[in-house]
Scaffold this motif. Structure first.
Motif, PDB file in Angstrom:
ATOM      1  N   ASP A 147       4.188   2.588  -7.077  1.00  0.00           N
ATOM      2  CA  ASP A 147       5.205   1.558  -6.922  1.00  0.00           C
ATOM      3  C   ASP A 147       4.629   0.174  -6.659  1.00  0.00           C
ATOM      4  O   ASP A 147       4.757  -0.708  -7.484  1.00  0.00           O
ATOM      5  CB  ASP A 147       6.161   1.986  -5.788  1.00  0.00           C
ATOM      6  N   LYS A 155       5.534  -7.370  -1.411  1.00  0.00           N
ATOM      7  CA  LYS A 155       6.393  -8.078  -0.464  1.00  0.00           C
ATOM      8  C   LYS A 155       5.625  -8.456   0.799  1.00  0.00           C
ATOM      9  O   LYS A 155       5.772  -9.575   1.308  1.00  0.00           O
ATOM     10  CB  LYS A 155       7.604  -7.215  -0.103  1.00  0.00           C
ATOM     11  N   GLN A 156       4.822  -7.534   1.294  1.00  0.00           N
ATOM     12  CA  GLN A 156       4.062  -7.789   2.512  1.00  0.00           C
ATOM     13  C   GLN A 156       3.068  -8.931   2.293  1.00  0.00           C
ATOM     14  O   GLN A 156       2.994  -9.864   3.101  1.00  0.00           O
ATOM     15  CB  GLN A 156       3.340  -6.513   2.943  1.00  0.00           C
ATOM     16  N   GLU A 195       5.623  -2.204  -4.686  1.00  0.00           N
ATOM     17  CA  GLU A 195       6.555  -3.257  -4.275  1.00  0.00           C
ATOM     18  C   GLU A 195       6.414  -3.644  -2.809  1.00  0.00           C
ATOM     19  O   GLU A 195       6.492  -4.825  -2.467  1.00  0.00           O
ATOM     20  CB  GLU A 195       8.000  -2.849  -4.574  1.00  0.00           C
ATOM     21  N   ASN A 196       6.250  -2.675  -1.930  1.00  0.00           N
ATOM     22  CA  ASN A 196       6.125  -3.016  -0.507  1.00  0.00           C
ATOM     23  C   ASN A 196       4.859  -3.812  -0.238  1.00  0.00           C
ATOM     24  O   ASN A 196       4.874  -4.749   0.563  1.00  0.00           O
ATOM     25  CB  ASN A 196       6.179  -1.766   0.365  1.00  0.00           C
ATOM     26  N   GLU A 217      -2.324  -0.750  -2.844  1.00  0.00           N
ATOM     27  CA  GLU A 217      -1.252  -0.332  -1.949  1.00  0.00           C
ATOM     28  C   GLU A 217      -1.644   1.030  -1.392  1.00  0.00           C
ATOM     29  O   GLU A 217      -1.952   1.951  -2.142  1.00  0.00           O
ATOM     30  CB  GLU A 217       0.086  -0.214  -2.680  1.00  0.00           C
ATOM     31  N   ALA A 225       2.433   2.707   1.067  1.00  0.00           N
ATOM     32  CA  ALA A 225       3.521   1.740   0.930  1.00  0.00           C
ATOM     33  C   ALA A 225       3.256   0.429   1.662  1.00  0.00           C
ATOM     34  O   ALA A 225       4.178  -0.261   2.090  1.00  0.00           O
ATOM     35  CB  ALA A 225       4.846   2.354   1.380  1.00  0.00           C
ATOM     36  N   ALA A 226       1.982   0.042   1.776  1.00  0.00           N
ATOM     37  CA  ALA A 226       1.622  -1.226   2.423  1.00  0.00           C
ATOM     38  C   ALA A 226       0.306  -1.721   1.834  1.00  0.00           C
ATOM     39  O   ALA A 226      -0.383  -0.992   1.124  1.00  0.00           O
ATOM     40  CB  ALA A 226       1.484  -1.023   3.925  1.00  0.00           C
TER      41      ALA A 226
END
Length: 159
Positions: free
Chosen positions: A93, A99-100, A95-96, A55, A58-59
Motif C-alpha cells: 500500500d 501521509k506520515q 499510503e500511511n 513502508e 504501515a509507517a
C-alpha cells in the motif's frame, strides 16, 4: 540532498536512480546520505531534499523516523520554503508512510515539488518481504524524473 533508508535494496535503487539523474543536471551538487548518517547540519547546508523510505508496518521505516526525530527540532524554522520530494517503497500500500512523511515535511513548511510515488513490490510473505528487491525500469524512471526535476528547479531558481 537525498536521505534514504533501505533494508532490502528497493529504496536504495530508487534513491540511486534519482541521484544519478540529479547529478546529470548541469551545476547540481548531489549529496546522498543514508538516514543514520544524516544530521541537522546536513539539512541546513542543502538547498532541497529528496526523502526515500520503505513502508514498514504501515509507517515510514523506523530508521527514517529516527532521522526525522533527530533532526526535526534543530532545523525547525530554519529550512522553511525549501523544496522537497519523497518516494516510498512498499509491499502493498504505502499510503500511511506517504501521509506520515508528507506531514513531517508540512511541519517543516517545506515546498512539495512533486507527487510522492509509491513503488509497490507486492511482497506479501515473510520470505518475499525480506528478500532483496529489484525495482523495475518504469518505476526507476519515475524516480529519475523526480531527481532531475528537483535538481533542475533548484538550478534554474524555480524553487
Amino acid at each position: 540532498m537525498i536521505v534514504y533508508h533501505s533494508m532490502t535494496g528497493g529504496t536504495r535503487q530508487m534513491a540511486e536512480a534519482a541521484a544519478q539523474a540529479a547529478a546529470d543536471t548541469d551545476g547540481a551538487e548531489v549529496i546522498v546520505l543514508e538516514a543514520p548518517n544524516a544530521q541537522p547540519e546536513d539539512l541546513l547546508a542543502a538547498d532541497g531534499y529528496l526523502f526515500a523510505t520503505p513502508e514498514n508496518l504501515a509507517a515510514i521505516a523506523g530508521v527514517m523516523k529516527a532521522f526525522f526525530d533527530r533532526c526535526y527540532y534543530p532545523v525547525l524554522g530554519r529550512i522553511e520554503g525549501r523544496p522537497y520530494a519523497a518516494m516510498i517503497c512498499a509491499g502493498s500500500d504505502g499510503e500511511n508512510a506517504r501521509k506520515q512523511l508528507e506531514r513531517i515535511a508540512t511541519g517543516w513548511r517545506l515546498k512539495k515539488i512533486a507527487d510522492t510515488p509509491i513503488v509497490c513490490t507486492h511482497a506479501q510473505t515473510p520470505e518475499e518481504i525480506l528478500a532483496e528487491k529489484r525495482i523495475g525500469e518504469t518505476d526507476l524512471d519515475i524516480c529519475r524524473e523526480i531527481g532531475a526535476a528537483l535538481a533542475a528547479g533548484l538550478e534554474m531558481g524555480v524553487f
